[in-house]
Design a protein around this motif. Sequence first.
Motif, PDB file in Angstrom:
ATOM      1  N   ILE A   2       0.854  -1.201   0.000  1.00 39.17           N
ATOM      2  CA  ILE A   2       0.000   0.000   0.000  1.00 39.17           C
ATOM      3  C   ILE A   2       0.884   1.243   0.000  1.00 39.17           C
ATOM      4  CG2 ILE A   2      -0.300  -0.162   2.542  1.00 39.17           C
ATOM      5  CD1 ILE A   2      -3.082   1.157   2.118  1.00 39.17           C
ATOM      6  N   ASN A  26       4.616  -5.582   0.821  1.00 36.26           N
ATOM      7  CA  ASN A  26       4.070  -6.860   1.286  1.00 36.26           C
ATOM      8  C   ASN A  26       4.945  -7.446   2.387  1.00 36.26           C
ATOM      9  OD1 ASN A  26       2.212  -6.578  -0.717  1.00 36.26           O
ATOM     10  ND2 ASN A  26       3.213  -7.992  -2.132  1.00 36.26           N
ATOM     11  N   ILE A  60      -3.283   0.283  -3.759  1.00 33.76           N
ATOM     12  CA  ILE A  60      -3.099  -1.018  -3.127  1.00 33.76           C
ATOM     13  C   ILE A  60      -2.837  -2.018  -4.247  1.00 33.76           C
ATOM     14  CG2 ILE A  60      -4.206  -2.872  -1.813  1.00 33.76           C
ATOM     15  CD1 ILE A  60      -5.684  -0.741  -0.209  1.00 33.76           C
ATOM     16  N   ASN A  61      -1.653  -2.622  -4.224  1.00 27.71           N
ATOM     17  CA  ASN A  61      -1.254  -3.545  -5.302  1.00 27.71           C
ATOM     18  C   ASN A  61      -1.540  -2.969  -6.684  1.00 27.71           C
ATOM     19  OD1 ASN A  61      -0.417  -5.285  -3.389  1.00 27.71           O
ATOM     20  ND2 ASN A  61      -2.197  -6.637  -3.525  1.00 27.71           N
ATOM     21  N   SER A  80      -9.599  -7.460  -0.440  1.00 24.15           N
ATOM     22  CA  SER A  80      -8.191  -7.078  -0.308  1.00 24.15           C
ATOM     23  C   SER A  80      -7.785  -6.455   1.021  1.00 24.15           C
ATOM     24  CB  SER A  80      -7.815  -6.063  -1.403  1.00 24.15           C
ATOM     25  OG  SER A  80      -8.169  -6.546  -2.651  1.00 24.15           O
ATOM     26  N   ILE A  81      -8.770  -6.022   1.813  1.00 26.41           N
ATOM     27  CA  ILE A  81      -8.418  -5.305   3.045  1.00 26.41           C
ATOM     28  C   ILE A  81      -9.044  -6.015   4.243  1.00 26.41           C
ATOM     29  CG2 ILE A  81      -8.575  -3.118   4.312  1.00 26.41           C
ATOM     30  CD1 ILE A  81      -8.823  -1.684   1.638  1.00 26.41           C
ATOM     31  N   SER A 155      -4.576  -8.322   1.143  1.00 26.72           N
ATOM     32  CA  SER A 155      -3.261  -7.764   0.794  1.00 26.72           C
ATOM     33  C   SER A 155      -2.819  -6.785   1.854  1.00 26.72           C
ATOM     34  CB  SER A 155      -3.325  -6.987  -0.523  1.00 26.72           C
ATOM     35  OG  SER A 155      -3.972  -7.723  -1.484  1.00 26.72           O
ATOM     36  N   VAL A 156      -3.820  -6.145   2.489  1.00 30.48           N
ATOM     37  CA  VAL A 156      -3.510  -5.107   3.468  1.00 30.48           C
ATOM     38  C   VAL A 156      -4.324  -5.371   4.727  1.00 30.48           C
ATOM     39  CG1 VAL A 156      -3.699  -2.641   3.968  1.00 30.48           C
ATOM     40  CG2 VAL A 156      -3.049  -3.382   1.679  1.00 30.48           C
ATOM     41  N   SER A 187       1.199  -9.952   3.646  1.00 35.10           N
ATOM     42  CA  SER A 187       0.293  -8.797   3.637  1.00 35.10           C
ATOM     43  C   SER A 187       1.053  -7.575   4.151  1.00 35.10           C
ATOM     44  CB  SER A 187      -0.890  -9.034   4.585  1.00 35.10           C
ATOM     45  OG  SER A 187      -1.541 -10.239   4.309  1.00 35.10           O
ATOM     46  N   SER A 188       0.577  -6.387   3.783  1.00 37.80           N
ATOM     47  CA  SER A 188       1.101  -5.164   4.405  1.00 37.80           C
ATOM     48  C   SER A 188       0.269  -4.921   5.653  1.00 37.80           C
ATOM     49  CB  SER A 188       0.916  -3.962   3.474  1.00 37.80           C
ATOM     50  OG  SER A 188       1.420  -4.231   2.204  1.00 37.80           O
TER      51      SER A 188
END
Length: 209
Positions: A2, A26, A60-61, A80-81, A155-156, A187-188
């Motif tokens: 992110i 990431n 984000i990505n 994704s979140i 991802s986040v 993941s971030s």
Amino acid sequence: MITTHNLIFSYSDTQKFHFPDINCPNGQTLLITGNSGTGKTTLLHLLGGLLKPSEGSIQINNQDVLSLSAAQLDAFRGASIGMILQKSFFIEALSVLDNVVLASWIANKEKNKEKALSILDNLGLKDHVHKLPSQLSIGQQQRVNIARALINNPSVILADEPTSSLDDENALIVARLLSNLAESYQSSLIIVTHDQRLKTLFNHQIILS
Ligand SMILES: Nc1ncnc2c1ncn2[C@@H]1O[C@H](COP(=O)(O)OP(=O)(O)OP(=O)(O)O)[C@@H](O)[C@H]1O
């Protein structure tokens, strides 16, 4: 991954927040600290798409989040979140396991029971999956919160004060657990907190003022 650039937000004409840029790859954890009222929760809500900035960008990505329509953003957020909010909001009539399964159902219409069990097991909650959330301690409830945020492989991961209601031992356990999970899931992880105990744990930090 992110990243943000030049995020500006105001609730009113008299209070304008200009946030420092964020870059969280990431697998990395970024700690955002600052005194009460400096905009930590506001920033987290901007990153999660719950608020819209007046200026700036969020990626984000490689997806420009602010270009999405409301419906697209809802779908993107679900997939994704993962958000861990300060207070746990459970469906009290459902078991711990079903609360976690519900999160995957909401995001992608899949009841992923095996995965929910495996994540709860990883979080040390194997013996508690069939209990009601209200039968768990606050620290255990916070771990259920984490399981719910992780079920869709986000991802986040955005965590708002995940440790402030925990005693010293549980605060460190939860913080390390979150960070280790973010690393293994690639993941971030962004944690906003005024919890001084976390400051020594993470190398990457931003202080809001
Ligand atoms: N919905 C809102 N409407 C108007 N002002 C708000 C709203 N939410 C927050 N604020 C104001 O914005 C400022 C930042 O609030 P925010 O909750 O982001 O701070 P914070 O750093 O997370 O604080 P704390 O550590 O106390 O939780 C505060 O002055 C707050 O009063």
